[in-house]
Design an enzyme around this catalytic site. Structure first.
Site, short mmCIF file in Angstrom:
data_model
loop_
_atom_site.label_atom_id
_atom_site.label_comp_id
_atom_site.label_asym_id
_atom_site.label_seq_id
_atom_site.Cartn_x
_atom_site.Cartn_y
_atom_site.Cartn_z
N CYS A 98 -0.52 -4.99 5.13
CA CYS A 98 -0.28 -3.60 4.73
C CYS A 98 -0.95 -2.64 5.71
CB CYS A 98 -0.76 -3.36 3.30
SG CYS A 98 -2.47 -3.80 3.06
N GLU A 140 -8.04 -16.62 -3.80
CA GLU A 140 -8.14 -15.21 -4.15
C GLU A 140 -9.56 -14.92 -4.63
OE1 GLU A 140 -6.37 -12.21 -4.40
OE2 GLU A 140 -8.11 -11.50 -5.53
#
Ligand code: SAH
Length: 506
Positions: free
Chosen positions: A456, A370
């Site tokens: 998404c 991340e």
């Protein structure tokens, strides 16, 4: 046709955000708030060579998919784009959007995609689903303090006391904070002049714990009248964390870097439960045509399990905003990963480790990557909170961490274990822009048996799947999930399996 002309338009299609599309005198018009099937009185607002934009002046013949929206402000507020469309039709629109992107942008065969697409997972109750709300604070027309939302594409605050996507407790909290501001004479922040104190109010709610977090984002070094604020808020049932965050910059960014907790804990806790995803028979029982949407009944088969992961959420943490659907999405991702307990798994774009920690319970070892260091701190803390020891986290860009790791491992320099270089599964959950090609290339080189892609934005998903499927992978399952009811957004979870040993980048 000229700008401001009024004309009659039949809406025959939908754009990527759910806006209506109609054709008139050789021009294609995009019309916000128009529903497919409507005949409207349209006002031309912008004109280009081949297309234009128009506004709904009047609905002449309503579409069969038009419903009376629950929120009177839906057209002015930038939050909900398709609230006037029936929820069933919204779901169908979202499934079609994923389908069309895979076909048009991904280059996949229509019949193949149709056969692989599971029916979209809708919500049983598509309102009050958000666990997070950020209200800008300002002055209304009559000089009173207002909180609300920005009007579409502007920074004009539309006063909203109770947004129907958020939890109903928010209204009382906002009311009390505004009262406190009035009584203590605390000014809202003014974007033009840079003066004033309170910029935004951030509210978070733990759906499973009923814990509430309030964070005031202020343009000051210290919160004035903090004791009075604590007095008005701390008595609210569920109140767990009251803090302020300092943001003194002239910026659109909501949160600044420093948060000070003034009452309770600096975080709230929430749980995400693992669900049992529907079986093949469940699917068949519910719908004959898998590409069609069967909303209400489709929600039912997600059975409860007693497995859950706890998360500490601070004001700055990223956390999925729709907890009910997140459970279904992650349970699907986990199912697609096909874990038995022996696997090593990379979870790229792992955020606070939400998916990683789920995976770690079913895998031998999980490696999360991340870019935001704070999120990795949260991920490590959440692992500890759940007693998870087989999840390891790395800070950095996926497209840098993975390739350099792989190169170092191949040189044998850092003693990397082969299970890290050639994991069984790679899960990715990138932001809207999708994966960098360097990341995709390394993924292919690592030759995992399965890739689970959570997305998404189905346009960048389709682009990335095209790359992966051109490099030895095959599309196996596509599951759309409605995480954001009444908006044009759709989440998808895709399973790919490895089919060839072909080495594209020797
Ligand atoms: N899987 C997590 C987060 C998904 S959101 C969850 O479901 O909670 C996407 C995440 O990707 C964000 O946390 C963002 O900070 C991170 N990100 C964005 N660009 C990245 C990059 N190039 N490399 C790694 N992580 C990135």
């Amino acid at each position: 046709m000229n700008k401001n002309d009024l004309f009659t338009l039949e809406i025959t299609d939908m754009g990527t955000d759910g806006e209506g599309i109609g054709h008139y005198e050789g021009l294609t018009f995009f019309v916000k708030d128009a529903i497919i099937g409507d005949v409207i009185g349209a006002r031309c607002t912008k004109l280009k060579k081949n297309y234009g934009y128009a506004r709904v002046e009047e609905v002449l013949i309503p579409s069969p998919h038009r419903v009376k929206p629950k929120c009177a402000l839906h057209r002015r507020c930038g939050g909900c784009q398709i609230q006037a469309m029936s929820y069933e039709r919204q779901l169908k629109f979202k499934n079609q959007k994923v389908f069309q992107n895979l076909v048009r942008l991904g280059g996949f065969n229509e019949d193949t995609v149709r056969s692989l697409m599971l029916p979209i997972i809708g919500m049983e109750e598509p309102y009050r689903y958000r666990n997070k709300a950020q209200f800008p604070v300002g002055y209304g027309k009559d000089g009173e303090i207002v909180t609300g939302f920005y009007a579409s594409r502007t920074h004009t605050i539309i006063p909203v006391e109770d947004c129907l996507l958020g939890v109903s407790d928010n209204e009382e909290i906002l009311f009390r904070i505004k009262n406190w501001m009035r009584l203590c004479e605390i000014e809202p922040y003014d974007e033009e002049t840079g003066r004033g104190v309170v910029r935004h109010i951030l509210l978070r709610y733990g759906f499973t714990t009923k814990e509430i977090m309030v964070c005031l984002i202020i343009n000051a070094q210290k919160l004035p009248h903090r004791e009075e604020l604590i007095d008005v808020l701390s008595g609210i049932s569920g109140m767990t964390s009251i803090s302020y965050n300092i943001n003194r910059e002239k910026t659109n960014r909501i949160l600044g870097d420093e948060t000070v907790c003034i009452w309770g804990q600096p975080y709230i806790t929430d749980y995400i439960h693992l669900k049992k995803i529907p079986s093949e028979e469940d699917y068949n029982r519910i719908c004959d045509d898998a590409a069609e949407v069967q909303n209400q009944s489709y929600c039912a088969p997600f059975a409860e399990t007693d497995e859950a992961i706890a998360y500490h959420i601070s004001p700055q943490s990223f956390y999925q905003v729709n907890p009910v659907q997140t459970e279904k999405l992650y349970s699907t991702a986990l199912e697609f990963a096909g874990l038995t307990g022996k696997e090593s798994v990379w979870d790229l774009y792992c955020g606070i480790g939400t998916i990683s920690l789920f995976l770690s319970q079913k895998a031998k070892q999980v490696y999360g990557v991340e870019i935001v260091p704070q999120a990795i701190e949260d991920a490590k803390m959440n692992a500890k909170l759940n007693g998870i020891e087989n999840a390891q986290f790395f800070v950095g860009k996926a497209e840098e961490v993975l390739p350099s790791f792989y190169a170092a491992g191949n040189r044998g320099s850092e003693g990397k274990k082969s299970e890290m270089l050639h994991p069984d599964v790679i899960v990715v959950d990138p932001p809207r822009k999708g994966c960098d090609e360097k990341c995709l290339q390394t993924m292919v080189e690592m030759k995992p048996k399965r890739i689970v892609y959570v997305s998404c934005d189905s346009a960048t998903l389709a682009r990335d799947l095209k790359y992966l499927c051109g490099n030895g992978y095959e599309l196996k399952k596509v599951q759309a999930v409605d995480q954001f009811a009444h908006t044009g957004h759709v989440e998808s979870c895709v399973l790919l399996t490895r089919v060839s040993n072909r080495k594209i980048h020797p």
